[in-house]
Design an enzyme around this catalytic site. Sequence first.
Site, PDB file in Angstrom:
ATOM      1  CD  GLU A 281       1.750  10.072 -18.940  1.00  0.00           C
ATOM      2  OE1 GLU A 281       1.430   9.331 -17.985  1.00  0.00           O
ATOM      3  OE2 GLU A 281       1.333   9.892 -20.106  1.00  0.00           O
TER       4      GLU A 281
ATOM      5  CB  ALA B 288      -0.932  -0.021   1.214  1.00  0.00           C
TER       6      ALA B 288
ATOM      7  CB  THR C 172       1.819   7.186 -15.192  1.00  0.00           C
ATOM      8  OG1 THR C 172       2.744   8.245 -14.942  1.00  0.00           O
ATOM      9  CG2 THR C 172       0.766   7.145 -14.097  1.00  0.00           C
TER      10      THR C 172
ATOM     11  CD  GLU D 191       5.213  -2.596  -8.882  1.00  0.00           C
ATOM     12  OE1 GLU D 191       5.715  -2.303  -7.777  1.00  0.00           O
ATOM     13  OE2 GLU D 191       4.155  -2.090  -9.299  1.00  0.00           O
TER      14      GLU D 191
ATOM     15  NE  ARG E 186     -17.035 -11.834 -38.896  1.00  0.00           N
ATOM     16  CZ  ARG E 186     -18.290 -11.816 -38.475  1.00  0.00           C
ATOM     17  NH1 ARG E 186     -18.820 -12.895 -37.913  1.00  0.00           N
ATOM     18  NH2 ARG E 186     -19.017 -10.736 -38.602  1.00  0.00           N
TER      19      ARG E 186
ATOM     20  N   GLY F 262     -14.020  -6.600 -35.179  1.00  0.00           N
ATOM     21  CA  GLY F 262     -15.224  -5.829 -35.454  1.00  0.00           C
ATOM     22  C   GLY F 262     -16.039  -5.673 -34.171  1.00  0.00           C
TER      23      GLY F 262
HETATM   24  C1  LIG Z   1      -5.736  -1.433 -11.149  1.00  0.00           C
HETATM   25  C2  LIG Z   1      -4.728  -0.701 -10.326  1.00  0.00           C
HETATM   26  C3  LIG Z   1      -3.992  -1.398  -9.382  1.00  0.00           C
HETATM   27  C4  LIG Z   1      -3.076  -0.723  -8.566  1.00  0.00           C
HETATM   28  N1  LIG Z   1      -2.415  -1.410  -7.573  1.00  0.00           N
HETATM   29  C5  LIG Z   1      -1.674  -0.721  -6.672  1.00  0.00           C
HETATM   30  C6  LIG Z   1      -1.129  -1.372  -5.509  1.00  0.00           C
HETATM   31  O1  LIG Z   1      -1.266  -2.590  -5.326  1.00  0.00           O
HETATM   32  N2  LIG Z   1      -0.450  -0.629  -4.605  1.00  0.00           N
HETATM   33  C7  LIG Z   1      -0.273   0.721  -4.762  1.00  0.00           C
HETATM   34  O2  LIG Z   1       0.325   1.341  -3.887  1.00  0.00           O
HETATM   35  N3  LIG Z   1      -0.787   1.379  -5.842  1.00  0.00           N
HETATM   36  C8  LIG Z   1      -1.485   0.689  -6.785  1.00  0.00           C
HETATM   37  N4  LIG Z   1      -2.027   1.347  -7.874  1.00  0.00           N
HETATM   38  C9  LIG Z   1      -1.824   2.780  -7.998  1.00  0.00           C
HETATM   39  C10 LIG Z   1      -0.952   3.219  -9.162  1.00  0.00           C
HETATM   40  O3  LIG Z   1       0.390   2.894  -8.931  1.00  0.00           O
HETATM   41  C11 LIG Z   1      -1.195   4.728  -9.357  1.00  0.00           C
HETATM   42  O4  LIG Z   1      -2.521   4.872  -9.839  1.00  0.00           O
HETATM   43  C12 LIG Z   1      -0.212   5.366 -10.313  1.00  0.00           C
HETATM   44  O5  LIG Z   1       1.089   5.369  -9.748  1.00  0.00           O
HETATM   45  C13 LIG Z   1      -0.609   6.812 -10.672  1.00  0.00           C
HETATM   46  O6  LIG Z   1      -0.896   7.559  -9.540  1.00  0.00           O
HETATM   47  P1  LIG Z   1      -2.288   8.387  -9.456  1.00  0.00           P
HETATM   48  O7  LIG Z   1      -3.377   7.443  -9.780  1.00  0.00           O
HETATM   49  O8  LIG Z   1      -2.329   9.091  -8.160  1.00  0.00           O
HETATM   50  O9  LIG Z   1      -2.202   9.432 -10.653  1.00  0.00           O
HETATM   51  P2  LIG Z   1      -1.510  10.869 -10.582  1.00  0.00           P
HETATM   52  O10 LIG Z   1      -0.186  10.744  -9.931  1.00  0.00           O
HETATM   53  O11 LIG Z   1      -2.483  11.839 -10.015  1.00  0.00           O
HETATM   54  O12 LIG Z   1      -1.302  11.181 -12.122  1.00  0.00           O
HETATM   55  C14 LIG Z   1      -2.234  11.924 -12.930  1.00  0.00           C
HETATM   56  C15 LIG Z   1      -1.574  12.234 -14.254  1.00  0.00           C
HETATM   57  O13 LIG Z   1      -0.421  13.051 -14.022  1.00  0.00           O
HETATM   58  C16 LIG Z   1       0.674  12.499 -14.709  1.00  0.00           C
HETATM   59  N5  LIG Z   1       1.951  12.783 -14.059  1.00  0.00           N
HETATM   60  C17 LIG Z   1       2.366  12.360 -12.828  1.00  0.00           C
HETATM   61  N6  LIG Z   1       3.627  12.768 -12.591  1.00  0.00           N
HETATM   62  C18 LIG Z   1       4.023  13.443 -13.696  1.00  0.00           C
HETATM   63  C19 LIG Z   1       5.234  14.100 -14.075  1.00  0.00           C
HETATM   64  N7  LIG Z   1       6.290  14.119 -13.266  1.00  0.00           N
HETATM   65  N8  LIG Z   1       5.282  14.713 -15.284  1.00  0.00           N
HETATM   66  C20 LIG Z   1       4.204  14.694 -16.094  1.00  0.00           C
HETATM   67  N9  LIG Z   1       3.040  14.072 -15.808  1.00  0.00           N
HETATM   68  C21 LIG Z   1       2.952  13.468 -14.634  1.00  0.00           C
HETATM   69  C22 LIG Z   1       0.393  11.000 -14.672  1.00  0.00           C
HETATM   70  O14 LIG Z   1       1.164  10.324 -15.623  1.00  0.00           O
HETATM   71  C23 LIG Z   1      -1.077  10.973 -14.970  1.00  0.00           C
HETATM   72  O15 LIG Z   1      -1.281  11.055 -16.348  1.00  0.00           O
HETATM   73  C24 LIG Z   1      -2.890   0.668  -8.734  1.00  0.00           C
HETATM   74  C25 LIG Z   1      -3.608   1.368  -9.717  1.00  0.00           C
HETATM   75  C26 LIG Z   1      -4.527   0.698 -10.503  1.00  0.00           C
HETATM   76  C27 LIG Z   1      -5.301   1.483 -11.518  1.00  0.00           C
END
Ligand SMILES: Cc1cc2nc3c(=O)[nH]c(=O)nc-3n(C[C@H](O)[C@H](O)[C@H](O)COP(=O)(O)OP(=O)(O)OC[C@H]3O[C@@H](n4cnc5c(N)ncnc54)[C@H](O)[C@@H]3O)c2cc1C
Length: 381
Positions: A371, A128, A369, A246, A272, A343
């Site tokens: 980014e 977490a 992400t 990871e 198909r 399709g």
């Molecule tokens: C299905 C799923 C499973 C997951 N499992 C886990 C888990 O087990 N444990 C855990 O801790 N987390 C988990 N996550 C969380 C995941 O790691 C985060 O969602 C991810 O790191 C992005 O953080 P955020 O959602 O807060 O997006 P944000 O950080 O708010 O990002 C929003 C946007 O800003 C962009 N952005 C961020 N930083 C920059 C930068 N420096 N420059 C330009 N753009 C930027 C991002 O790319 C994105 O497009 C999971 C997420 C999902 C969807």
Amino acid sequence: MIDDTSRHLFGEDHAIFRAQVRSFLDREAVPHHDRWEREGMVSRAVWQAAGAQGLLCPTVPEAYGGAGADPLFSVVVVEELARAGTSGLGFWVHSEMAVPYLVNFGTEAQKHRWLPGVVSGDTIAAVAMTEPDSGSDLRGMRTRATRQADGGWLLKGQKVFISNGQMADLVIVAAKTEVEGKDRISLFLLDARSEGFRRGRNLDKLGVHAQDTSELFFDDIRLPPDALLGEAGEGFAYLRRGLVRERMIIAASCIAKAERALALTLDHARQRRIFGRMLLDYQNTRFVLADVARDITVGREFVDGFLARWLAGGLDETNAAIAKLWTTEMVGRVADACLQLFGGWGYMTEYPIARLWAEARVERIAGGTSEVMRDLIGRSL
Ligand SMILES: Cc1cc2nc3c(=O)[nH]c(=O)nc-3n(C[C@H](O)[C@H](O)[C@H](O)COP(=O)(O)OP(=O)(O)OC[C@H]3O[C@@H](n4cnc5c(N)ncnc54)[C@H](O)[C@@H]3O)c2cc1C
């Protein structure tokens, strides 16, 4: 299809293990997966059955109940999970994301307490880090652990998007702690039976419906002194190290997912008929699938090369980011191109390609992400 004989890294033992994993998933997971998707999580029994077959945490040393296998056995498991389309089994989150923190930074007592259970599948683990207001920006987390007079800790805060969150018995929690007057991240081992631990919603996602993804709440949980994992204040450094593993695991899994997309699409394109011809007979279909085959072939060589470096201890954060960025974007492209060849059927969730497309979408978000990967790579230049 994945074939170890043409991959120099993998030996006969890996091929034998792969056959075992494949047959286990085909028997114990594939027939139940639709039901698990409807229920939003898998059964506990499949975790225990997987543990009994050696699918969980294969790299955990024998002294703690594991097989002490090399990390390629872990790669085999994630590739086979992808091949079978059993995305609901959060084994890789458990074995490759969570448990390595315990193996690498835990004390002997912590390892003896927790590792036998995570290997057998009696204990399910999660990590977490992410919070509602901070995901990419880990340093912005608000969850806090405050040291108490008895040496224990008071944990307060919340997390979101936690894979295995509904099922977890052990949660590795990242929290802010005060170390020599400064706020620094530390990692803690949280027993899910602790008073003050609450699970929130099992979140409704775009895809990967059989895997539970949750909110977690820590309402003034009293943690014992030995809940601290490693050194106080070193959590950020530990996470950076853990994220290399990871991201390589995600990269290997994405190549296997792209391979599954190709297999599903070839099957469809052979069956198909359109305007009296087989879909595969159209040059457009063959060109699209040729590009997919190219991406898979290049991607597999690239990832295997990086896996070899990782095994030798020479893969850094930047290269792991490059692997994650390229493979996750590639599987997104591949899944989209393949879906198009189905399709309207491609848009129906009863078709595996539709589910694979939704699964591929999260790869560019979770685990850092695209980014953030670009930012990491860019800063290294
Ligand atoms: C299905 C799923 C499973 C997951 N499992 C886990 C888990 O087990 N444990 C855990 O801790 N987390 C988990 N996550 C969380 C995941 O790691 C985060 O969602 C991810 O790191 C992005 O953080 P955020 O959602 O807060 O997006 P944000 O950080 O708010 O990002 C929003 C946007 O800003 C962009 N952005 C961020 N930083 C920059 C930068 N420096 N420059 C330009 N753009 C930027 C991002 O790319 C994105 O497009 C999971 C997420 C999902 C969807």
